[in-house]
Design a protein around this motif. Structure first.
Motif, PDB file in Angstrom:
ATOM      1  N   GLU A 167     -13.882   0.730   3.332  1.00 10.11           N
ATOM      2  CA  GLU A 167     -13.606  -0.386   4.248  1.00 10.11           C
ATOM      3  C   GLU A 167     -13.842   0.017   5.692  1.00 10.11           C
ATOM      4  OE1 GLU A 167      -9.769  -3.140   5.584  1.00 10.11           O
ATOM      5  OE2 GLU A 167      -9.626  -1.777   3.861  1.00 10.11           O
ATOM      6  N   PHE A 168     -13.445   1.231   6.072  1.00 13.93           N
ATOM      7  CA  PHE A 168     -13.632   1.717   7.431  1.00 13.93           C
ATOM      8  C   PHE A 168     -15.029   2.308   7.619  1.00 13.93           C
ATOM      9  CE2 PHE A 168      -9.113   2.484   6.224  1.00 13.93           C
ATOM     10  CZ  PHE A 168      -8.589   1.393   6.897  1.00 13.93           C
ATOM     11  N   GLU A 169     -15.586   2.843   6.554  1.00  4.65           N
ATOM     12  CA  GLU A 169     -16.938   3.397   6.609  1.00  4.65           C
ATOM     13  C   GLU A 169     -17.961   2.314   6.984  1.00  4.65           C
ATOM     14  OE1 GLU A 169     -20.184   5.130   3.387  1.00  4.65           O
ATOM     15  OE2 GLU A 169     -18.043   5.247   2.942  1.00  4.65           O
ATOM     16  N   LYS A 170     -17.742   1.098   6.507  1.00  2.00           N
ATOM     17  CA  LYS A 170     -18.680   0.008   6.766  1.00  2.00           C
ATOM     18  C   LYS A 170     -18.675  -0.425   8.227  1.00  2.00           C
ATOM     19  CE  LYS A 170     -18.582  -1.952   2.085  1.00  2.00           C
ATOM     20  NZ  LYS A 170     -18.218  -3.137   1.259  1.00  2.00           N
ATOM     21  N   THR A 171     -17.623  -0.078   8.973  1.00  2.00           N
ATOM     22  CA  THR A 171     -17.565  -0.467  10.384  1.00  2.00           C
ATOM     23  C   THR A 171     -18.379   0.453  11.279  1.00  2.00           C
ATOM     24  OG1 THR A 171     -15.583   0.873  10.816  1.00  2.00           O
ATOM     25  CG2 THR A 171     -15.251  -1.384  10.022  1.00  2.00           C
ATOM     26  N   CYS A 208     -16.819   4.902  13.451  1.00  2.00           N
ATOM     27  CA  CYS A 208     -16.032   3.999  12.603  1.00  2.00           C
ATOM     28  C   CYS A 208     -14.784   3.538  13.348  1.00  2.00           C
ATOM     29  CB  CYS A 208     -15.642   4.702  11.306  1.00  2.00           C
ATOM     30  SG  CYS A 208     -17.043   5.229  10.304  1.00  2.00           S
ATOM     31  N   GLU A 261       0.824  -1.202   0.000  1.00  2.00           N
ATOM     32  CA  GLU A 261       0.000   0.000   0.000  1.00  2.00           C
ATOM     33  C   GLU A 261       0.859   1.252   0.000  1.00  2.00           C
ATOM     34  OE1 GLU A 261      -2.353  -0.609   3.459  1.00  2.00           O
ATOM     35  OE2 GLU A 261      -3.981  -1.636   2.388  1.00  2.00           O
ATOM     36  N   SER A 305      -3.735   5.196   3.970  1.00  4.81           N
ATOM     37  CA  SER A 305      -4.491   5.998   3.013  1.00  4.81           C
ATOM     38  C   SER A 305      -3.866   7.387   2.923  1.00  4.81           C
ATOM     39  CB  SER A 305      -5.966   6.113   3.433  1.00  4.81           C
ATOM     40  OG  SER A 305      -6.079   6.890   4.602  1.00  4.81           O
TER      41      SER A 305
END
Length: 292
Positions: free
Chosen positions: A158-162, A202, A100, A230
């Motif tokens: 990916e973090f938004e979904k948490t 999140c 990454e 990120s």
């Protein structure tokens, strides 16, 4: 005399340097750069412990070879394939993080930038920027802990979904209310995309950098952690000191003022602003230096 000449031809001639061209020099530089970055990456992760373990195993293998310990050598040769697979599985997070970081490199990103966001004049409105800055320092006055992540080019889905979806326009009142104590949404991070708050509460990855200062809590480590994976800008309001810090690219800058924070947010959309004198915390500690 013939014996001496023959000796030099057989045993000394190989010492002569081969012909080195431009491509050879270029190749040496690339390999040296790669080895340097691998060593730097290894020393900053748990892989350094693995390397020390491999060195111990190598020493044992050399001793077994010298003493001709056939059973131990047989065990080494039979377990090497399984060992390589085990290393890949155990250190999968570190390998992923290294790839990454390679993808986020400034030399690589322009080659694979298919995002049309650069064609838009602004990522945020002035009202959004003002709301984020005002909320950050209003929360700091009351020593209310906060973690605000501003998305740039790399999606944070990916973090938004948490967390819990909100999808609301950014306002200082809403941000202050989210992080108010004893409210359902105060725990965790808020993710902002453009002019909207997309999610709250999140969960973010914690930084495993061993060089971070020991006085940093979970909130600061989470802010640094998401900035390592990120290109986001994270605003951290300390619950203990009431100071505002920002994390970006694995770098933590503590005790920033409103002008500096506003300029940092505007820099995400390449908006030209009047850069005023930046007031940074005196005596920057080790954790504030860029993490490679």
């Amino acid at each position: 005399m013939e014996t001496i000449i023959s000796f030099f031809q057989d045993y000394v001639a190989w010492l002569s340097l081969p012909r080195i061209g431009i491509t050879d020099i270029f190749e040496i530089l690339i390999i040296a750069f790669a080895i340097y970055n691998v060593i730097t990456w290894v020393k900053q992760t748990r892989a350094w412990i693995l390397v020390k373990g491999l060195i111990v195993l190598l020493i044992l293998w050399l001793i077994a070879s010298v003493l001709d310990l056939n059973v131990i050598l047989w065990i080494f040769f039979k377990s090497i394939n399984v060992g390589i697979i085990a290393v890949i599985i155990v250190f999968q997070p570190e390998f992923r993080k290294a790839l990454e970081q390679l993808g986020q490199n400034n030399l690589v990103t322009p080659l694979f930038n298919f995002n049309d966001s650069k064609d838009r004049s602004e990522r945020f409105s002035d009202q959004t920027v003002a709301g984020i800055v005002k909320a950050s320092f209003e929360l700091a006055k009351t020593k209310t802990g906060a973690l605000i992540v501003i998305e740039k080019d790399i999606p944070l889905i990916e973090f938004e979904k948490t967390g819990i979806a909100i999808d609301s326009l950014v306002s200082s009142q809403l941000l202050i209310n989210i992080f108010e104590h004893n409210t359902p949404l105060h725990d965790g991070a808020v993710i902002i995309r453009g002019n909207r708050i997309v999610a709250a509460t999140c969960y973010l990855p914690l930084s495993d950098n061993m060089h971070l200062s020991k006085d940093l809590g979970t909130r600061h480590r989470a802010g640094i952690g998401v900035s390592e994976v990120s290109d986001s800008l994270t605003i951290i309001v300390s619950e203990e000191t009431g100071k505002v810090s920002i994390a970006t690219g694995g770098t933590l800058i503590r005790n920033v003022d409103g002008d500096y924070l506003r300029n940092k947010i505007n820099s995400l959309q390449n908006k030209v602003t009047d850069v005023k004198k930046i007031k940074l915390w005196k005596g920057r500690v080790k954790n504030e230096k860029k993490i490679n």
